[in-house]
Design a protein around this motif. Structure first.
Motif, PDB file in Angstrom:
ATOM      1  N   VAL D  84      39.972  32.660  34.040  1.00 41.76           N
ATOM      2  CA  VAL D  84      39.993  32.952  35.468  1.00 41.76           C
ATOM      3  C   VAL D  84      39.168  34.192  35.759  1.00 41.76           C
ATOM      4  N   TYR D  85      39.227  35.128  34.846  1.00 43.99           N
ATOM      5  CA  TYR D  85      38.437  36.352  34.995  1.00 43.99           C
ATOM      6  C   TYR D  85      36.956  36.020  35.059  1.00 43.99           C
ATOM      7  N   PHE D  86      36.585  35.028  34.272  1.00 49.31           N
ATOM      8  CA  PHE D  86      35.193  34.618  34.254  1.00 49.31           C
ATOM      9  C   PHE D  86      34.840  33.805  35.497  1.00 49.31           C
ATOM     10  N   LEU D  87      35.810  32.986  35.911  1.00 50.62           N
ATOM     11  CA  LEU D  87      35.542  32.036  36.976  1.00 50.62           C
ATOM     12  C   LEU D  87      35.465  32.691  38.350  1.00 50.62           C
ATOM     13  N   ALA D  88      36.252  33.776  38.507  1.00 56.51           N
ATOM     14  CA  ALA D  88      36.421  34.344  39.845  1.00 56.51           C
ATOM     15  C   ALA D  88      35.102  34.715  40.524  1.00 56.51           C
ATOM     16  N   PRO D  89      34.190  35.451  39.867  1.00 60.81           N
ATOM     17  CA  PRO D  89      32.936  35.790  40.563  1.00 60.81           C
ATOM     18  C   PRO D  89      32.120  34.565  40.918  1.00 60.81           C
ATOM     19  N   LEU D 143      41.587  35.457  42.776  1.00 61.01           N
ATOM     20  CA  LEU D 143      41.664  35.221  41.343  1.00 61.01           C
ATOM     21  C   LEU D 143      41.153  36.412  40.562  1.00 61.01           C
ATOM     22  N   SER D 144      40.116  37.048  41.079  1.00 58.13           N
ATOM     23  CA  SER D 144      39.622  38.213  40.341  1.00 58.13           C
ATOM     24  C   SER D 144      40.699  39.287  40.277  1.00 58.13           C
ATOM     25  N   GLY D 145      41.393  39.470  41.389  1.00 54.87           N
ATOM     26  CA  GLY D 145      42.456  40.475  41.390  1.00 54.87           C
ATOM     27  C   GLY D 145      43.557  40.126  40.417  1.00 54.87           C
ATOM     28  N   TRP D 146      43.928  38.864  40.417  1.00 51.59           N
ATOM     29  CA  TRP D 146      45.032  38.473  39.553  1.00 51.59           C
ATOM     30  C   TRP D 146      44.616  38.485  38.089  1.00 51.59           C
ATOM     31  N   ALA D 147      43.396  37.993  37.849  1.00 51.83           N
ATOM     32  CA  ALA D 147      42.978  37.821  36.467  1.00 51.83           C
ATOM     33  C   ALA D 147      42.713  39.160  35.789  1.00 51.83           C
ATOM     34  N   SER D 148      42.487  40.203  36.561  1.00 49.92           N
ATOM     35  CA  SER D 148      42.199  41.474  35.930  1.00 49.92           C
ATOM     36  C   SER D 148      43.404  42.045  35.197  1.00 49.92           C
ATOM     37  N   GLY D 149      44.571  41.602  35.555  1.00 57.00           N
ATOM     38  CA  GLY D 149      45.777  42.077  34.880  1.00 57.00           C
ATOM     39  C   GLY D 149      46.036  43.532  35.094  1.00 57.00           C
ATOM     40  N   SER D 150      45.729  44.009  36.278  1.00 53.22           N
ATOM     41  CA  SER D 150      45.854  45.425  36.566  1.00 53.22           C
ATOM     42  C   SER D 150      46.337  45.567  38.010  1.00 53.22           C
ATOM     43  N   PRO D 151      47.128  46.560  38.290  1.00 51.32           N
ATOM     44  CA  PRO D 151      47.759  46.616  39.613  1.00 51.32           C
ATOM     45  C   PRO D 151      46.798  46.762  40.778  1.00 51.32           C
ATOM     46  N   TYR D 152      45.816  47.652  40.687  1.00 56.28           N
ATOM     47  CA  TYR D 152      44.961  47.886  41.848  1.00 56.28           C
ATOM     48  C   TYR D 152      44.202  46.637  42.269  1.00 56.28           C
ATOM     49  N   PRO D 153      43.575  45.961  41.353  1.00 57.60           N
ATOM     50  CA  PRO D 153      42.894  44.741  41.775  1.00 57.60           C
ATOM     51  C   PRO D 153      43.849  43.739  42.408  1.00 57.60           C
ATOM     52  N   LEU D 154      45.061  43.661  41.841  1.00 59.94           N
ATOM     53  CA  LEU D 154      46.004  42.701  42.392  1.00 59.94           C
ATOM     54  C   LEU D 154      46.337  43.047  43.851  1.00 59.94           C
ATOM     55  N   SER D 230      39.812  55.110  48.604  1.00 57.15           N
ATOM     56  CA  SER D 230      40.785  56.190  48.479  1.00 57.15           C
ATOM     57  C   SER D 230      42.161  55.680  48.092  1.00 57.15           C
ATOM     58  N   GLU D 231      42.407  54.389  48.301  1.00 48.57           N
ATOM     59  CA  GLU D 231      43.741  53.874  47.984  1.00 48.57           C
ATOM     60  C   GLU D 231      43.730  53.024  46.718  1.00 48.57           C
ATOM     61  N   LEU D 232      42.722  52.158  46.609  1.00 53.31           N
ATOM     62  CA  LEU D 232      42.767  51.140  45.567  1.00 53.31           C
ATOM     63  C   LEU D 232      41.595  51.239  44.606  1.00 53.31           C
ATOM     64  N   VAL D 233      40.974  52.401  44.514  1.00 55.36           N
ATOM     65  CA  VAL D 233      39.814  52.575  43.643  1.00 55.36           C
ATOM     66  C   VAL D 233      38.699  51.653  44.092  1.00 55.36           C
ATOM     67  N   GLY D 234      38.665  50.433  43.536  1.00 54.53           N
ATOM     68  CA  GLY D 234      37.590  49.521  43.942  1.00 54.53           C
ATOM     69  C   GLY D 234      38.096  48.214  44.486  1.00 54.53           C
ATOM     70  N   GLY D 235      39.418  48.128  44.700  1.00 55.56           N
ATOM     71  CA  GLY D 235      39.943  46.867  45.197  1.00 55.56           C
ATOM     72  C   GLY D 235      39.911  45.795  44.134  1.00 55.56           C
ATOM     73  N   PHE D 236      39.661  44.579  44.562  1.00 57.25           N
ATOM     74  CA  PHE D 236      39.798  43.447  43.642  1.00 57.25           C
ATOM     75  C   PHE D 236      38.803  43.498  42.482  1.00 57.25           C
ATOM     76  N   HIS D 237      37.668  44.191  42.671  1.00 52.79           N
ATOM     77  CA  HIS D 237      36.714  44.178  41.561  1.00 52.79           C
ATOM     78  C   HIS D 237      36.718  45.485  40.775  1.00 52.79           C
ATOM     79  N   THR D 238      37.847  46.150  40.787  1.00 54.17           N
ATOM     80  CA  THR D 238      37.927  47.411  40.042  1.00 54.17           C
ATOM     81  C   THR D 238      37.576  47.216  38.580  1.00 54.17           C
ATOM     82  N   GLU D 239      38.107  46.141  37.982  1.00 49.53           N
ATOM     83  CA  GLU D 239      37.947  45.954  36.537  1.00 49.53           C
ATOM     84  C   GLU D 239      36.667  45.214  36.196  1.00 49.53           C
ATOM     85  N   TYR D 240      35.865  44.878  37.189  1.00 45.87           N
ATOM     86  CA  TYR D 240      34.660  44.098  36.892  1.00 45.87           C
ATOM     87  C   TYR D 240      33.473  45.017  36.672  1.00 45.87           C
TER      88      TYR D 240
END
Lengths: 644, 99, 277, 436
Positions: D84-89, D143-154, D230-240
């Motif tokens: 899913v991490y791969f598929l999301a973008p 999906l990118s948010g969920w697949a990152s497995g990290s709170p901020y993206p989610l 300021s709140e979520l670092v980079g949002g859904f693509h923080t880990e990308y």
């Protein structure tokens, strides 16, 4: 029978007869402890007032022509139910007025007597309430103008009797005696009730006037059934064979109760019932024959058992049984004897009440001791009691020109006056009964009042020494009054057929007697037999000192008599045991059969639902599985229909 | 090839959805299986519309979608409510109503 | 290519009642894809994967609708089902989160076996019935309603607002009911707690038991992650820095961690100075 | 079947391929251009030069950045869901490109002798295609948010999903009025229908709602909550990182271009030049493409302008704006338009006189106004404990606060020394301050 007219004048107040004692009872019962101090006076006052009013009513009626002597006072419609209409009305006719006088008169005396007798009782007020209740119920019994009203009073006196027999409720024998009386009365009441049902079913009414007018429409079998059922009721109330056993036990109640209820008034209700129903009995000779047989048999066994007992009151009780047997015998004779039965009832009411009061007086002076073997020689210590009692005794055994002489001998003569074997048999039994009566009454007199005082070395059960003494005035005065009645009533009633003529509107004319023996012959025979009884009694009990303990090595007849001639054993064997067995069998059937069926069904359902319940696993997926299964089934069925 | 093949596909999808309802335990997945069954029905409705040459089948499918949307909204809200109290989304855990 | 096919209804016009090669190709590509999506949904352990597989199926079905001369329905399928419904599913899955994976163990005895047998049986029955019933069907095709009178969308609209007006209105009632029901269910617990006012927040901050702001995550910690709690000067974990939202069980786990680190589980930390344990 | 559809129907395959490649190239170039343009414009707004090193005037900066991005290390978090991490973008990118297929970017032209329209396809449900693509595009974000497995993206993904879905409703409702007026869902037909007048002034409310919701739909400032730094670092693509991040970036800018192009199509008359007839030279041939691009660039400039101007909204404010403001207004507007169309039809059919309609309309308006005047003003409840505020909800000193001249202790001394002088400050206010 004459048709009743509407009551008017002083008779219009006849409801007072019921209202006064009922009011007394209500005030005393509802008033509670507040009425303790004057309750007994109120009780006496209401009854005496009733008596006064009854006497006034009586004399008023006496002044009227015989046709106008029967009247009815309609009070209200009691049970207005569709086909059944029972009106609450009072029937004022010579018969009921006679009973009113007896009940209120003797009742007044006994109320007065009770003031003294019950002076030391804690619940005297309640006692008077019960007595008043009894008087009210008894008056309702005799005054009611229909069988249902009578039944109401009948049950009322039963209740009062139950309450009063069980007065000493802390004593087991009193309690059980009360229960026994109540239960055995129920057996009789059942007969009465069924008789009333039959009347209602066949005639559609229960009022005397209509029933008696139309009783001729019934078949003889129905009439016979009604007579026998009424007789059953009478047997229950009047202590006749086979329901006689409760009456002696009822002596566990206070002596005034024994005198009033179980000697003078209530137990004669059976006689009243049969006499009142004379138009029915007139139609059935077979029914009357049964009545006579019952009466004769009862009078005999009453006498015989009376000879064996040592208890003062029980002897008198069996004497009562026996004397009521005479009355039943008399009313069983039909038009020959209704009036005679009533006459004996009245005289018996006087002397038997007097005898009981005397007995009560003796026991009152003897620490409530009832055993006559512990008495003796009381004549000097209790002169008034002795004299009045002796007068009653003489009246009972039929001493010439005293009450019993006129009433009882008349019955014996009437019994002899029947045709054929009946005359000999019933007359013989009645005469024999007179002899035995003389015997046991003399025995009583000798053991209680004469002979040497056996009580001097003894102590009563509660450890006190015996100090026999004369009773207070409130007790002796009623005894004296009753003694006068014992002496003179018979002569008054029988002279010129006073009573029979007076009662004729209710009971019909007294028929002439043409029997196997003449009146005079019967008189002499009876007198002779009675004298023989007295003589035998004197020979056995008067000449030598008697032991305090009763001899146990006695002959079989004595043993049988002591055991009530096995009456209780007979009841036990014939009714109680099979009843118990039947009950047990029914209980068994109910437990194992009915309950088994019901419980089995329930268990079957419960068990199967318990199994089925397991299908409800709570897992929604299991349910979905069954849904899919069902869908497949439906689909398969559809396809089979479509493509087959 | 005839449009019947669409119906066969629809039947297979429906069966798979039914099996999914029976096998899966996560309430949300069960719900998705129900959606799959609805979709299969929609496919057959569209196919029937085509076979019959009438648009009624498509209208029916449209209604099915609307009802499915309503159903999903309420159903998921219920699942959320259950999850809030029981901390579990398994249909097997909600088995108090038994026996 | 299916899009192009759709874009040219003129082509389908001539061959309305038969299936064109293009459509056959589309079907044989999308049909297996839809089946694969369904199977994937069935077998995926992770609920989110299940949802994605289902999205695949739905997209395939949407395209199949378009191929089947229902372009409007096809796009509605994509917008409503994949865009709204499945998105809602994903939403809820992410909220539920922790429980999104199924356990492998089947607790109901025989459930899987019975479900498989019944599912195969059901499919067999339906397929058999369809095969027998619809072998000789000649499809009429939707060329006429799709080309005349404004085309597919207009005709569907006309049906909706004439023949199906009453059901259509009913669906509006249904939707409103569903929306309100969902709100009631979802907001039930939240309505109880009232929001703190600005004033209360300020007073809490300046007059509460901890003057100043709460420690942010990562303060004095070894990592700069939100999942790493702040440490107090003595090295113990600052409870307040743990977020309920980020890691629901973190606070529960903290006690164990504290006990583990301290060795005794009851060693007083800096807070003991304040009278707390 | 529309004229455009007929034109497109006989496109040869090579022409279709040419168009596909052309659209793809257009979008990618637009993205590269947009990034640079945005940076420059925002820089100019903030009084700084912006990128000015790479290429002429710094215009190749984004190309260089893109190349660098592609060669960066591709990091995948351990907790990430691999596929899913791969598929999301990919999922977020594909629909973005796809949506542009139905946009008519020009009128009828001749390409290598083949007469065609500058549009890939013209579906009878064309507008729905754009909506469908945007709704599918959300999957990429979620999906990118969920697949990152990290709170901020989610959190960012959830925000984004909620945001896009919410604003898609307002957007769809605003489009309904357009569709109703043009009587078609086909984009080409809509452009055709605007020959008599552009919808941005015919349907001003729809236009306003669309413009607002288009900003929300693309997660752009001031609605860029999913990636609120300021709140979520980079949002859904923080880990990308690397190319995957580039794809998200690409998708975002393509989405911007797409919604701008759609706005152009729906409200600004598409490729039309205003004020002149359809037969004019300016409206023929490839000129349409020019006008279209210019209009789209105008919208894109609006995006940049907003970003440079407005602060980010709070999340609840943003949702309230969408659900409680845009959606109801869109509904009311939609009903009003429908009613107006009905009335116009009646008038044209001769069933109603214009005077009657105007009279009724005036009467209704008067009644509404009367009721509005008669309605009592909402009385504000005065909280006795309320801190006087001047705005913003923060406790600030009241304007009429009388400051004590001297510190309390010294004042006490003064008061003791100077009796009978009343204090300047009411005690009540002092007590209130003390409480705070």
């Amino acid at each position: 029978m004459t048709e009743p007219v509407a009551a008017s004048g002083i008779a219009g107040l006849a409801w007072l007869l019921l209202a006064l004692p009922a009011l007394g009872a209500a005030v005393l019962l509802l008033g509670g402890k507040r009425t303790d101090r004057w309750g007994h006076l109120l009780g006496c006052a209401t009854v005496i007032a009733t008596f006064v009013y009854g006497a006034a009513l009586f004399f008023t009626t006496l002044g009227q022509s015989p046709e106008a002597r029967t009247s009815e006072l309609h009070l209200f419609d009691w049970v207005p139910v569709n086909a059944l209409t029972v009106e609450f009305a009072l029937r004022l006719d010579p018969l009921s007025l006679t009973f009113v006088l007896l009940i209120t008169g003797v009742g007044s005396l006994i109320h007065i007597y009770s003031i003294g007798y019950m002076a030391h009782e804690a619940g005297r007020r309640r006692f008077f309430a019960y007595l008043n209740l009894f008087v009210a119920a008894m008056l309702l019994l005799v005054l009611g103008n229909g069988f249902v009203t009578l039944y109401f009073g009948w049950e009322g006196v039963g209740l009062a009797s139950y309450l009063l027999i069980g007065w000493y409720q802390h004593k087991p024998e009193a309690a059980s005696a009360a229960k026994k009386a109540f239960l055995m009365n129920r057996v009789g009441d059942l007969g009465l009730a069924i008789a009333i049902f039959i009347m209602f079913k066949e005639l559609g009414t229960t009022q005397y006037t209509e029933v008696f007018a139309r009783v001729g429409e019934l078949s003889s079998a129905e009439v016979l059934a009604i007579t026998l059922l009424l007789l059953l009721g009478a047997c229950g109330k009047s202590g006749q064979f086979p329901l006689q056993a409760w009456l002696p036990d009822a002596m566990a109640g206070p002596t005034p109760v024994s005198a009033l209820i179980h000697a003078a008034t209530m137990v004669t209700a059976g006689v009243y019932l049969i006499a009142r129903s004379n138009p029915i009995y007139n139609l059935s000779a077979d029914g009357r024959l049964v009545v006579m047989i019952i009466g004769a048999f009862t009078l005999l066994i009453g006498c015989v058992i009376g000879c064996a007992y040592d208890d003062f009151k029980k002897v008198l009780a069996y004497s009562t049984v026996s004397q009521i047997g005479y009355m039943i015998l008399a009313v069983g004779l039909g038009p020959l004897g209704y009036a005679l039965g009533i006459m004996h009832l009245l005289t018996h009411g006087f002397f038997k009440a007097g005898l009981f009061l005397g007995a009560g007086s003796v026991m009152h002076g003897m620490n409530d001791e009832g055993n006559i073997r512990r008495m003796g020689g009381l004549a000097k210590l209790m002169p008034i009691t002795f004299v009045t009692w002796t007068l009653g005794y003489l009246a009972l055994i039929g001493f010439p020109f005293l009450s019993g002489y006129f009433s009882k001998d008349a019955i014996i003569a009437a019994a002899f006056s029947q045709e054929g074997w009946r005359g000999w048999v019933f007359g013989g039994v009645a005469a024999l009964g007179a002899a035995i009566t003389a015997f046991y009454m003399t025995r009583l007199l000798l053991l209680v009042f004469l002979g040497q005082p056996r009580w001097k070395e003894l102590k009563s059960e509660d450890g006190r020494e015996y100090h026999p003494h004369e009773s207070p005035l409130s007790m002796t005065v009623p005894m004296i009054v009753l003694a006068f009645g014992s002496v003179g009533a018979g002569f008054f009633f029988s002279s010129g057929d006073n009573l029979a003529g007076w009662l004729a509107p209710s009971l019909g004319e007294l028929q002439e007697q043409h029997g196997v023996l003449g009146h005079t012959a019967v008189n002499f025979l009876t007198l002779g037999l009675s004298a023989l009884g007295v003589l035998v009694a004197w020979l056995l009990f008067g000449r030598k000192p008697q032991p305090v303990r009763r001899p146990e090595r006695v002959s079989f007849p004595v043993r049988a008599a002591r055991a009530d001639l096995y009456g209780n054993a007979l009841n036990e064997a014939l009714f109680a045991r099979p009843g118990t067995w039947l009950t047990r069998a029914l209980v068994f059937v109910d437990n194992k059969g009915v309950d088994g069926l019901v419980n089995g069904t329930a268990a079957l359902l419960g068990g199967s639902s318990g199994r089925l319940r397991r299908l409800q696993t709570g897992f929604v997926r299991s349910y979905a599985l069954s849904m899919l299964l069902g869908a497949i089934c439906v689909l398969g069925a559809l396809l089979m229909v479509r493509f087959s | 090839m005839t449009p019947t093949y669409y119906l066969l596909l629809s039947a297979l999808l429906f069966s798979l959805g039914a099996v999914g309802v029976l096998v899966r335990r996560n309430a949300i997945v069960v719900f998705m299986c129900v959606e799959l069954m609805l979709n299969a029905v929609n496919l057959s409705l569209v196919t029937f519309a085509r076979i019959n040459g009438e648009l009624d089948g498509q209208v029916m499918a449209f209604f099915v979608m609307v009802v499915a949307a309503a159903e999903v909204v309420v159903g998921l809200a219920i699942i959320m409510a259950i999850f809030k109290t029981r901390r579990s989304a398994s249909v097997d855990d909600s088995n108090l109503l038994k026996y | 290519m299916s899009l192009t096919l759709l874009a040219q209804p003129g082509i389908t016009q001539q061959v309305a009642d038969t299936v064109t090669t293009g459509e056959a190709v589309a079907f044989w590509v999308l049909g297996p894809l839809a089946l694969a999506g369904a199977l994937g949904m069935l077998f995926a352990r992770n609920a989110v994967h299940s949802a994605l597989w289902l999205v695949l199926t739905m997209l395939s079905l949407g395209v199949l609708y378009m191929v089947q001369q229902a372009p409007f329905l096809g796009f509605v399928q994509i917008i409503v089902y994949t865009g709204a419904i499945m998105m809602l599913f994903l939403f809820v899955l992410m909220l539920v989160g922790r429980d999104s994976s199924d356990s492998v163990v089947e607790v109901l005895r025989g459930q899987r076996f019975a479900a498989t047998v019944l599912g195969i049986g059901f499919a067999g029955l339906v397929v058999g019935a369809l095969g027998r019933a619809l072998t000789d069907v000649t499809p009429v095709g939707l060329v006429t309603p799709n080309t005349t009178n404004g085309g597919n969308v207009a005709n569907i609209g006309q049906l909706l607002f004439t023949d199906y007006l009453f059901p259509f209105e009913l669906t509006s009632a249904l939707l409103i009911t569903a929306a309100i029901g969902a709100m009631v269910l979802a907001f039930a617990s939240r309505a109880k707690q009232t929001r703190k006012t600005q004033r209360e927040l300020v007073e809490e901050r300046f007059r509460g038991e901890r003057p100043g702001s709460l420690p942010g995550p990562g303060v004095f910690a070894t990592a700069n992650s939100v999942a790493t709690p702040a440490l107090l000067p003595d090295g113990s974990v600052a409870r307040e820095s743990l977020s309920e939202i980020v890691e629901p069980t973190a606070k529960e786990r903290l006690d164990d961690d504290v006990a583990e680190v301290s060795g005794t589980g009851h060693r007083p930390d800096a807070r003991a100075l304040k009278g707390e344990s | 079947m529309s004229k455009t559809a007929e034109l497109l129907a006989d496109d040869p395959l090579w022409l279709i391929i040419v168009k596909v490649v052309g659209i793809f190239a257009f979008l990618v170039v637009m993205t590269l251009f947009m990034i640079n343009w945005e940076r420059k414009v925002v820089a100019r707004m903030q009084q700084r030069p912006g990128p000015n090193r790479v290429g002429p005037g710094g215009w190749l900066q984004s190309l260089a950045d893109g190349l660098k991005l592609a060669f960066k290390e591709d990091i995948r978090p351990v907790l990430a869901d691999k596929w899913v991490y791969f598929l999301a973008p990919v999922i977020s990118c594909v629909p973005a490109f796809l949506a542009f297929a139905v946009i008519p970017i020009g009128g009828e032209v001749s390409i290598f002798g083949e007469r065609t329209a500058l549009q890939l396809v013209d579906l009878p449900v064309g507008v729905l295609v754009v909506l469908a693509c945007s709704s599918v595009g959300v999957y990429g974000i979620v999906l990118s948010g969920w697949a990152s497995g990290s709170p901020y993206p989610l959190l960012g993904a959830l925000r984004s999903a909620a945001q896009v879905i919410s604003y898609e409703i307002a957007m769809g409702l605003s489009i309904v009025a357009v569709v109703m007026n043009s009587a078609s869902l086909s984009t080409a037909d809509i452009v055709e229908a605007q020959a008599g007048g552009w919808y941005f002034y015919l349907l001003p409310v729809s236009f306003a709602i669309y413009v607002i919701s288009m900003v929300g739909e693309t997660n752009r400032a001031p609605f860029d909550l999913p990636e609120a730094e300021s709140e979520l670092v980079g949002g859904f693509h923080t880990e990308y990182s690397s190319l995957k991040f580039a794809l998200f970036f690409l998708a975002e800018y393509i989405n911007m271009v797409t919604v701008s192009a759609l706005a152009t199509t729906l409200f600004l008359g598409g490729w039309r030049f205003p004020f002149v007839g359809d037969d004019h030279l300016l409206n023929s041939g490839w000129f349409g493409l020019l006008w279209f691009v210019l209009k789209t660039l105008a919208f894109l400039f609006l995006f940049i302008w907003l970003r440079g101007t407005l602060p980010r909204l709070r999340y609840d404010q943003f949702m309230r704006l969408g659900w409680k403001f845009l959606v109801p207004i869109a509904l009311v507007w939609f009903v009003a338009v429908a009613f107006a169309r009905y009335v116009r039809q009646e008038i044209e059919a001769g069933g109603l006189a214009t005077g009657t309609v105007l009279a009724v309309f005036g009467a209704v308006l008067a009644a509404v106004l009367l009721i509005a005047f008669l309605l009592p003003d909402r009385r504000e409840e005065r909280d006795p404990n309320a801190v006087p505020v001047t705005g913003g909800g923060f406790p600030v000193p009241p304007l009429d606060l009388a400051v004590p001249k001297a510190p309390p202790r010294r004042r006490d001394v003064e008061v003791a020394r100077l009796p009978k002088e009343p204090a300047a400050v009411t005690t009540g206010k002092e007590a209130g301050d003390g409480d705070a």
